[in-house]
Structures are given as C-alpha cells and as structure tokens.
Write a protein that holds these residues in place. Structure first.
Motif, mmCIF file in Angstrom:
data_model
loop_
_atom_site.group_PDB
_atom_site.id
_atom_site.type_symbol
_atom_site.label_atom_id
_atom_site.label_comp_id
_atom_site.label_asym_id
_atom_site.label_seq_id
_atom_site.Cartn_x
_atom_site.Cartn_y
_atom_site.Cartn_z
ATOM 1 N N GLU A 73 65.636 16.863 44.045
ATOM 2 C CA GLU A 73 65.928 17.747 42.905
ATOM 3 C C GLU A 73 66.752 18.880 43.356
ATOM 4 O O GLU A 73 66.951 20.034 42.769
ATOM 5 C CB GLU A 73 64.595 18.501 42.237
ATOM 6 C CG GLU A 73 63.707 17.470 41.605
ATOM 7 C CD GLU A 73 64.581 16.786 40.140
ATOM 8 O OE1 GLU A 73 64.908 17.850 39.432
ATOM 9 O OE2 GLU A 73 64.595 15.614 40.161
ATOM 10 N N ASP A 74 67.646 18.724 44.457
ATOM 11 C CA ASP A 74 68.459 19.542 45.071
ATOM 12 C C ASP A 74 69.792 19.317 44.160
ATOM 13 O O ASP A 74 70.169 18.272 44.052
ATOM 14 C CB ASP A 74 68.797 19.456 46.263
ATOM 15 C CG ASP A 74 67.623 19.823 47.285
ATOM 16 O OD1 ASP A 74 66.701 20.803 47.060
ATOM 17 O OD2 ASP A 74 67.415 19.260 48.454
ATOM 18 N N GLU A 75 70.370 20.471 43.657
ATOM 19 C CA GLU A 75 71.385 20.318 43.076
ATOM 20 C C GLU A 75 72.771 20.234 43.986
ATOM 21 O O GLU A 75 73.134 21.188 44.788
ATOM 22 C CB GLU A 75 71.664 21.417 42.117
ATOM 23 C CG GLU A 75 72.900 21.144 41.026
ATOM 24 C CD GLU A 75 73.105 22.334 40.100
ATOM 25 O OE1 GLU A 75 73.785 23.201 40.531
ATOM 26 O OE2 GLU A 75 72.465 22.093 38.948
ATOM 27 N N LEU A 76 73.582 19.242 43.836
ATOM 28 C CA LEU A 76 74.698 18.911 44.762
ATOM 29 C C LEU A 76 75.933 18.756 44.130
ATOM 30 O O LEU A 76 75.847 18.314 43.067
ATOM 31 C CB LEU A 76 74.356 17.861 45.790
ATOM 32 C CG LEU A 76 72.984 17.675 46.639
ATOM 33 C CD1 LEU A 76 72.972 16.358 47.268
ATOM 34 C CD2 LEU A 76 72.967 18.790 47.470
ATOM 35 N N THR A 77 76.992 19.213 44.535
ATOM 36 C CA THR A 77 78.351 18.921 44.172
ATOM 37 C C THR A 77 79.293 18.321 44.850
ATOM 38 O O THR A 77 79.475 18.566 46.054
ATOM 39 C CB THR A 77 78.964 20.454 43.587
ATOM 40 O OG1 THR A 77 78.013 20.823 42.797
ATOM 41 C CG2 THR A 77 80.251 20.246 42.947
ATOM 42 N N LEU A 78 80.258 17.180 44.645
ATOM 43 C CA LEU A 78 81.116 16.618 45.213
ATOM 44 C C LEU A 78 82.069 17.721 45.117
ATOM 45 O O LEU A 78 82.609 18.310 44.349
ATOM 46 C CB LEU A 78 81.723 15.536 44.348
ATOM 47 C CG LEU A 78 80.901 14.360 44.305
ATOM 48 C CD1 LEU A 78 81.606 13.270 43.636
ATOM 49 C CD2 LEU A 78 80.503 13.850 45.854
ATOM 50 N N ARG A 79 82.720 17.914 46.548
ATOM 51 C CA ARG A 79 83.570 19.075 46.784
ATOM 52 C C ARG A 79 84.714 19.198 45.883
ATOM 53 O O ARG A 79 85.540 18.224 45.850
ATOM 54 C CB ARG A 79 83.990 19.231 48.199
ATOM 55 C CG ARG A 79 84.725 18.206 48.831
ATOM 56 C CD ARG A 79 84.954 18.398 50.268
ATOM 57 N NE ARG A 79 85.923 17.277 50.663
ATOM 58 C CZ ARG A 79 85.979 16.737 51.826
ATOM 59 N NH1 ARG A 79 85.308 17.310 52.933
ATOM 60 N NH2 ARG A 79 86.694 15.530 52.087
#
Length: 410
Positions: A73-79
């Motif tokens: 449930e960690d929110e990650l973003t493609l750079r």
C-alpha cells in the motif's frame, strides 16, 4: 491477437537507435569535459518526492503522473522528471558533503500527456545538475554546456536561447499575489483552463498556449518590475557573460518554466523546426529545493533535455556497423572460417556472416552495406590454410594466412 504498443510509447531501432546512442555518447563526452559525474536512479520513487516540490497544483502532479500502490500500500510514482530523484539520491548517499556536487544522467521519464510530435508518455531525458553554489558562474556554465552540446549534435540548426529571471522566492511570492489579482480582474477574457489557475497557480497562465489568453498575458504585470536591485544586477551580469561567449539570447519576460521549484535564472533552448513542442532543453535555478527534500539548505541549478525532440532534428548518423564480412562457400568449411572469425573478433574487429553459403549473395550484401573488406573461405583456402581478403573499394584480393590478414587490414 496482434498486440500494439501502448499509446504514447515508441520503439527505437535501426537509424533511430543510432541517433539515440550518438546523442548519449555526446552527452557523456561533454559531461567529462565539464566535470560532471554520472548518476543512475530508479525509475519509480515514493510519490511524496514529487508532489510538493513540483507543485501540488501543477499540471504534472494533478494530471500527468503515473502513480500506483504496491502490495504494501505504498504509493509510488514513475518519475516524471529527473531533478528531484537526483537530489534524493545525493541526500540518501551522502553526496553533498564536498560542494559543489555536479551530476548528470540520462533515462526514461513518464508523463500522461496527450501524445503528439516530440511528446510521448514514456520519453528519454538528459539532465545536468549542480548542487551547492549560488555563484552566477554556475548559471553561465550550465547554459554554456547546453549550448555546446546542441552545437555539437545539431551544428546546422537554428536554435535560440530564451532567458528570464524569476528573482528570489520572496519576490516571486509577492509577484504571484499581484498576478492573481490581475487575472481575477480580467478573468472574462481567459480560457476555462487558465481561470482554474488564478488562485492556485497564476504563473502557469503566463505559459498558456491557448490563443484566447494571449492578449491578457501580454498585458499582465511583468515580474522584472518586482525584482530587487541585487537580483537585477546578477541577471545583467549573466546576460553580459553569455554575450561574451557569443551565445545569442532572446529575453522572454513571460518565461517561467512549468514546475514550482524554480527561482532566479530560467532558460530554454528553442527551435521553430518541430512544431509546438519546440523546447529542446530547459532549466534554471532551484535554490531551496534541496532543503525541501530533507537535505542541507544549499542552492542548485540544472537543466533537462528531451532526447526524442533532439532526434527529430538529427539526420541519420553514419556509423560503421560491420568492418568485415565473411563469405563461406560451403557448410563443410565452417570450421576453417571459425578460426578467422574468432581471431578477428578477439582483435576488436566487427565481423558479420549472413549464415548463407552463396558467394554472389554474400558479396552483394557486403557491397550494399558499404563494407570495405570481405574474407572468402573456399576449398582452396582450406587446403592451403589461408583466406582470400578482398577489398571491395578497389577490387583487389589476396590469399593470406591468419596473421597476414590482420596485418594487412591494420
């Protein structure tokens, strides 16, 4: 089922990958000359790395980021850009102890924009970053580096440097208030999209491409009127130094760049040869950003360049693909051919064989690829333990043993 590439993505092969590799090679060479060390970061980061620095109300954060949750449930973003990941890396790895710290990188970025010529949802970017100095020489160095790189890659193209100054963050905040009031008073003449930015992000209206906003933006208060004398003095010195380096400049008082972390010098290298996506390289100073990301309170300046946009202006790159072609007349001669194949590759020659046992077709292919030498392997050559070396540029051919082939080519 025929699976198509995802909209906004593209494959690189043939002449396009030759252009790509040529640009990356030139980037690494100019980085060496200017003393920048290479950095490679992951293509995804914690989303918080981008949200505040890029601006919670910026188009990148609101509309364009590829954000997802992993199994924890960690929110990650493609750079979506490279400056903040490079700062994060410098902080995480203790690389800000000996200042200035100068880094460059090339890699893939991701933004969910409307695809068009020169703009993709997955694209390749060049970044140069200088952490730790407020000296305006660093601004000049960064612009000069970008100028030299573009001149080397695109010597025959008309590219113009557009430049402006945003002043200090304090001056910028005061200007935003004045700008909000002005646009609020003239909102009836603005596009719907610009109206939505009056309170949250008035600077972005200055960058609007909507023709409906053009006249109102032209008549808006200019940031330069709000700058301190020291900021103006530094800006004038930067422009003078760029002129001394024979770098032509076009002063653009509405140039603000698209991200919230910029202050003081901002710049873009533009061309009119590729349509609306006309910025090849853009950047500026971002004092305060490193502290925002949890590092020391040190200044920084950098720029980013779109590799695909530069490729649009680049003609096919002439590279040597195969130095030597093998022409094997019969399958029974493979072992004899293997000796010369192995010997040449171990001596740093590129050798190509098309896996066909047809001398005429092999010679035709070698001629088509503009190869200088072919090695012919036949029964007589096997019998005498030698090889025929044929020079396609003049038609000469000789029977040579293994060592003599190498010496003759050298």
């Amino acid at each position: 089922m025929k699976i198509k590439p995802v909209r906004g993505t593209h494959d690189l092969f043939g002449k396009e990958v030759r252009k790509f590799n040529f640009i990356v090679t030139e980037v690494k060479e100019i980085a060496r000359k200017f003393g920048f060390d290479e950095m490679i970061t992951p293509i995804f980061e914690n989303s918080e790395l981008f949200k505040k620095p890029l601006g919670e109300q910026s188009d990148v954060v609101l509309k364009e980021m590829y954000t997802f949750k992993d199994r924890n449930e960690d929110e990650l973003t493609l750079r979506p850009e490279y400056t903040t990941p490079m700062i994060r890396s410098a902080i995480s790895n203790g690389l800000l102890n000996n200042l200035p710290s100068k880094f460059f990188g090339t890699g893939q970025m991701f933004r969910r924009e409307r695809p068009q010529k020169g703009r993709y949802r997955q694209f390749n970017q060049i970044n140069f970053e200088n952490f730790g100095t407020d000296d305006f020489f660093a601004d000049i160095e960064m612009i000069n580096l970008a100028n030299q790189l573009l001149k080397k890659i695109l010597p025959n193209n008309q590219i113009t440097l557009h430049i402006n100054t945003l002043g200090s963050r304090e001056n910028l905040q005061n200007y935003k208030k004045v700008l909000s009031k002005y646009f609020k008073d003239h909102q009836n003449s603005l596009s719907i999209e610009s109206k939505s930015k009056i309170e949250t992000n008035p600077l972005r209206i200055l960058d609007s491409k909507n023709i409906q906003d053009k006249e109102t933006v032209l008549q808006s208060p200019k940031l330069i009127e709000f700058l301190s004398q020291s900021d103006l003095k530094s800006y004038e010195e930067i422009k003078d130094c760029l002129k001394d380096l024979n770098i032509s400049i076009s002063e653009d008082l509405n140039l603000v760049r698209g991200l919230d972390y910029y202050c003081h010098t901002v710049f873009e290298f533009k061309t009119d040869a590729i349509g609306s996506q006309d910025t090849l390289i853009g950047g500026g100073r971002y004092n305060g950003l490193i502290k925002t990301l949890g590092g020391k309170d040190i200044p920084g300046i950098g720029w980013a360049g779109g590799i695909e946009r530069i490729m649009l202006l680049l003609n096919d790159v002439n590279v040597i693909t195969e130095d030597i072609h093998l022409c094997i007349k019969d399958p029974s001669l493979k072992k004899h051919a293997l000796k010369i194949y192995d010997y040449l590759t171990k001596n740093n020659f590129s050798v190509y064989w098309n896996y066909k046992y047809n001398l005429k077709k092999s010679l035709s292919l070698a001629s088509e690829k503009k190869v200088k030498y072919v090695i012919i392997v036949g029964e007589e050559e096997k019998k005498h333990n030698n090889y025929i070396l044929k020079n396609l540029s003049n038609g000469e051919q000789k029977a040579l043993n293994l060592n003599d082939v190498l010496n003759h080519i050298k």
